[in-house]
Design a protein around this motif. Structure first.
Motif, PDB file in Angstrom:
ATOM      1  N   LYS A   1       3.628  -0.784   9.902  1.00 15.72           N
ATOM      2  CA  LYS A   1       4.131  -1.689   8.855  1.00 15.72           C
ATOM      3  C   LYS A   1       3.636  -1.253   7.477  1.00 15.72           C
ATOM      4  O   LYS A   1       4.312  -1.459   6.479  1.00 15.72           O
ATOM      5  CB  LYS A   1       3.658  -3.121   9.127  1.00 15.72           C
ATOM      6  CG  LYS A   1       4.584  -3.961  10.014  1.00 15.72           C
ATOM      7  CD  LYS A   1       4.076  -5.414  10.036  1.00 15.72           C
ATOM      8  CE  LYS A   1       4.859  -6.301  10.994  1.00 15.72           C
ATOM      9  NZ  LYS A   1       6.216  -6.640  10.533  1.00 15.72           N
ATOM     10  N   TYR A   2       2.448  -0.675   7.414  1.00 13.98           N
ATOM     11  CA  TYR A   2       1.822  -0.352   6.121  1.00 13.98           C
ATOM     12  C   TYR A   2       1.342   1.100   6.102  1.00 13.98           C
ATOM     13  O   TYR A   2       0.144   1.367   5.947  1.00 13.98           O
ATOM     14  CB  TYR A   2       0.649  -1.313   5.859  1.00 13.98           C
ATOM     15  CG  TYR A   2       1.024  -2.759   6.070  1.00 13.98           C
ATOM     16  CD1 TYR A   2       1.838  -3.432   5.163  1.00 13.98           C
ATOM     17  CD2 TYR A   2       0.574  -3.444   7.203  1.00 13.98           C
ATOM     18  CE1 TYR A   2       2.202  -4.757   5.366  1.00 13.98           C
ATOM     19  CE2 TYR A   2       0.936  -4.769   7.415  1.00 13.98           C
ATOM     20  CZ  TYR A   2       1.749  -5.420   6.493  1.00 13.98           C
ATOM     21  OH  TYR A   2       2.106  -6.719   6.706  1.00 13.98           O
ATOM     22  N   PRO A   3       2.256   2.054   6.264  1.00 12.81           N
ATOM     23  CA  PRO A   3       1.826   3.459   6.334  1.00 12.81           C
ATOM     24  C   PRO A   3       1.209   3.954   5.025  1.00 12.81           C
ATOM     25  O   PRO A   3       0.522   4.979   5.040  1.00 12.81           O
ATOM     26  CB  PRO A   3       3.119   4.203   6.680  1.00 12.81           C
ATOM     27  CG  PRO A   3       4.218   3.277   6.284  1.00 12.81           C
ATOM     28  CD  PRO A   3       3.702   1.894   6.472  1.00 12.81           C
ATOM     29  N   SER A   4       1.413   3.243   3.949  1.00  9.85           N
ATOM     30  CA  SER A   4       0.769   3.671   2.700  1.00  9.85           C
ATOM     31  C   SER A   4      -0.712   3.314   2.685  1.00  9.85           C
ATOM     32  O   SER A   4      -1.478   3.863   1.900  1.00  9.85           O
ATOM     33  CB  SER A   4       1.467   3.033   1.497  1.00  9.85           C
ATOM     34  OG  SER A   4       1.264   1.629   1.517  1.00  9.85           O
ATOM     35  N   LYS A   5      -1.125   2.416   3.580  1.00  5.70           N
ATOM     36  CA  LYS A   5      -2.534   1.993   3.603  1.00  5.70           C
ATOM     37  C   LYS A   5      -3.368   2.796   4.603  1.00  5.70           C
ATOM     38  O   LYS A   5      -4.601   2.826   4.478  1.00  5.70           O
ATOM     39  CB  LYS A   5      -2.623   0.504   3.953  1.00  5.70           C
ATOM     40  CG  LYS A   5      -1.940  -0.386   2.911  1.00  5.70           C
ATOM     41  CD  LYS A   5      -2.312  -1.853   3.065  1.00  5.70           C
ATOM     42  CE  LYS A   5      -1.704  -2.647   1.901  1.00  5.70           C
ATOM     43  NZ  LYS A   5      -2.227  -4.020   1.826  1.00  5.70           N
ATOM     44  N   PHE A   6      -2.704   3.362   5.604  1.00  2.69           N
ATOM     45  CA  PHE A   6      -3.445   4.033   6.682  1.00  2.69           C
ATOM     46  C   PHE A   6      -2.971   5.477   6.808  1.00  2.69           C
ATOM     47  O   PHE A   6      -1.772   5.749   6.746  1.00  2.69           O
ATOM     48  CB  PHE A   6      -3.236   3.288   8.004  1.00  2.69           C
ATOM     49  CG  PHE A   6      -3.659   1.845   7.922  1.00  2.69           C
ATOM     50  CD1 PHE A   6      -5.005   1.501   7.927  1.00  2.69           C
ATOM     51  CD2 PHE A   6      -2.716   0.831   7.793  1.00  2.69           C
ATOM     52  CE1 PHE A   6      -5.409   0.173   7.824  1.00  2.69           C
ATOM     53  CE2 PHE A   6      -3.109  -0.504   7.691  1.00  2.69           C
ATOM     54  CZ  PHE A   6      -4.454  -0.838   7.706  1.00  2.69           C
ATOM     55  N   ILE A   7      -3.917   6.384   7.009  1.00  2.10           N
ATOM     56  CA  ILE A   7      -3.533   7.794   7.117  1.00  2.10           C
ATOM     57  C   ILE A   7      -3.384   8.237   8.565  1.00  2.10           C
ATOM     58  O   ILE A   7      -2.880   9.322   8.826  1.00  2.10           O
ATOM     59  CB  ILE A   7      -4.543   8.713   6.405  1.00  2.10           C
ATOM     60  CG1 ILE A   7      -5.930   8.607   7.062  1.00  2.10           C
ATOM     61  CG2 ILE A   7      -4.625   8.392   4.920  1.00  2.10           C
ATOM     62  CD1 ILE A   7      -6.792   9.816   6.793  1.00  2.10           C
TER      63      ILE A   7
END
Lengths: 286, 286
Positions: free
Chosen positions: A160-166
């Motif tokens: 859902k939040y790929p910008s937050k997790f690498i």
């Protein structure tokens, strides 16, 4: 600025195992978490972090005492963070069933009472807690992992939040929460039982989040014990995750481990591979 | 032949973490223990074993969950065995103080009531339990270690019974039990308080057992956290052990670790060095 209260600090390998509590504006309750800081991070140097979401009934203690991540994180210079599985306490709604209420948030935001007052773990993890750790500790990047209900959470948040997790991994994750007996019981409490609501439940399933998001990571890692009763009884369904990943061409390493069950004895056996997975992603991330 | 009851078995690394219970003729009670068997031992091959004695308040769970010995023992092919710290249960005498009664045997044989009925942990460990594990599992040799009260036990048993143990180590051991506030309280219950009895207490002190036995091992290993409150407050006294070892020319590696406390976070940090110590002794033992 959220105020953190240091509740314990123990030296462990070349680093410090700390616990903190803080008042959450999102869950309207005090929340606790554990964080392992290698000496580099204690000295202020930015280090990659792993966010670990725990399973049903757990507090931050289970993984902090039993998963044995500290040695490897000390060696690699990684931060390891374990939030709680729900708001807790006498003032917070609860249920006699271990898969509903305190310790069983499923990392969703409840809309129904009495849960909606405190059970906002989706917003808590994705926003308030995420921002809190990034502002309070020297974190260069965040990978996300988890066990069982927390594996569901790790995949859900990661896609859902790929910008937050690498990077994303999971150990024995609940892959189709809304269709498990656990999730049906919890979601009917948190979201209500009418048929419109039941369709909405599936939006939180790891498999559906992956299908909707499409490929987001070079590779995700999932480990499953082949002698895990919850796997055998259909609560986890890693094969459905595999199908979802194939459908959207999301590379997945899914490993089945003969003889291993659902316990922290399994988690400690594979945790170093998960730490390596997130460490390598952090190296590539630069 | 004592009947063992397998109470749990979890696969962990390349081995099995098991718990057993059995009826003890020595303590007149049911006793439990944990044992990690690497796959070689499960298959019947003789392997070196480490006997770990736990500290005050502990059950076999603490070390089995928190010390993280399994990975190293799996790699080296070592067996790791943790007996309980005393007889336990509603039918067994107890005390409100955590350093007297259940969980606080000091590994001695009590002579006074109500303790004498069950608190025979010296004979239990040195004879019944030792014989039990050697007869029931494929053990080639036994090294002994322990933490705090269990470190006292490890040194005491190691130097009283050098024919039974090939190596000795300890983590934050109580080195002069009879002069610590803990030991005074416990021994006055277990042995009685008159002055003749009080002189007898010292025969169980690690320092006195070492002085009496003389050099028994090529090298013993002791680790102590320098920020351990019990060390700072004089409950542990490793310097007295050092003096005893010097007096009888028993080689000792005594390491102080800056910043570390008395917890299992310290134990997990040094446990692999202790496993290596006992493994190397087993290699030399042939």
């Amino acid at each position: 600025m959220t105020q953190l209260t240091l509740t314990s600090n123990n030296r462990c390998f070349n680093g410090e195992q700390r616990y903190y509590s803080h008042q959450s504006a999102v869950t309207n309750s005090e929340m606790s978490f554990s964080i392992y800081l290698p000496d580099e991070a204690v000295a202020g140097k930015s280090c990659p972090a792993i966010l670990y979401l725990s399973g049903l009934t757990c507090s931050p203690d289970n993984v902090t005492h039993k998963a044995h991540f500290q040695q490897k994180c000390s060696e690699l210079g990684m931060i390891f963070i374990a939030p709680d599985t729900s708001p807790k306490g006498e003032d917070v709604a609860n249920d006699d069933r271990y898969f509903v209420g305190q310790g069983a948030s499923y990392y969703v935001d409840a809309t129904e009472q009495p849960w909606a007052e405190n059970f906002k773990m989706h917003s808590y993890i994705a926003d308030e807690f995420y921002d809190l750790i990034r502002s309070q500790f020297p974190i260069s990047s965040v990978g996300i992992t988890g066990h069982s209900m927390g594996g569901h959470g790790a995949i859900m948040f990661g896609f859902k939040y790929p910008s937050k997790f690498i990077s994303v991994s999971a150990i024995a994750p609940v892959c189709v929460a809304s269709e498990s007996d656990w999730g049906k019981a919890a979601f009917s409490e948190y979201f209500g039982q009418d048929s419109n609501q039941q369709q909405a439940w599936a939006q939180f399933d790891a498999v559906n989040v992956v299908e909707k998001a499409g490929k987001q990571y070079p590779l995700i890692l999932v480990d499953q014990g082949a002698a895990d009763d919850f796997y055998i009884d259909g609560y986890l369904r890693p094969e459905a995750l595999q199908q979802a990943c194939q459908k959207v061409e999301q590379p997945l390493t899914l490993r089945y481990h003969a003889g291993f069950d659902h316990s922290y004895y399994f988690i400690q056996t594979v945790i170093e591979d998960h730490i390596d997975h997130h460490y390598n992603a952090a190296l590539s991330h630069g």
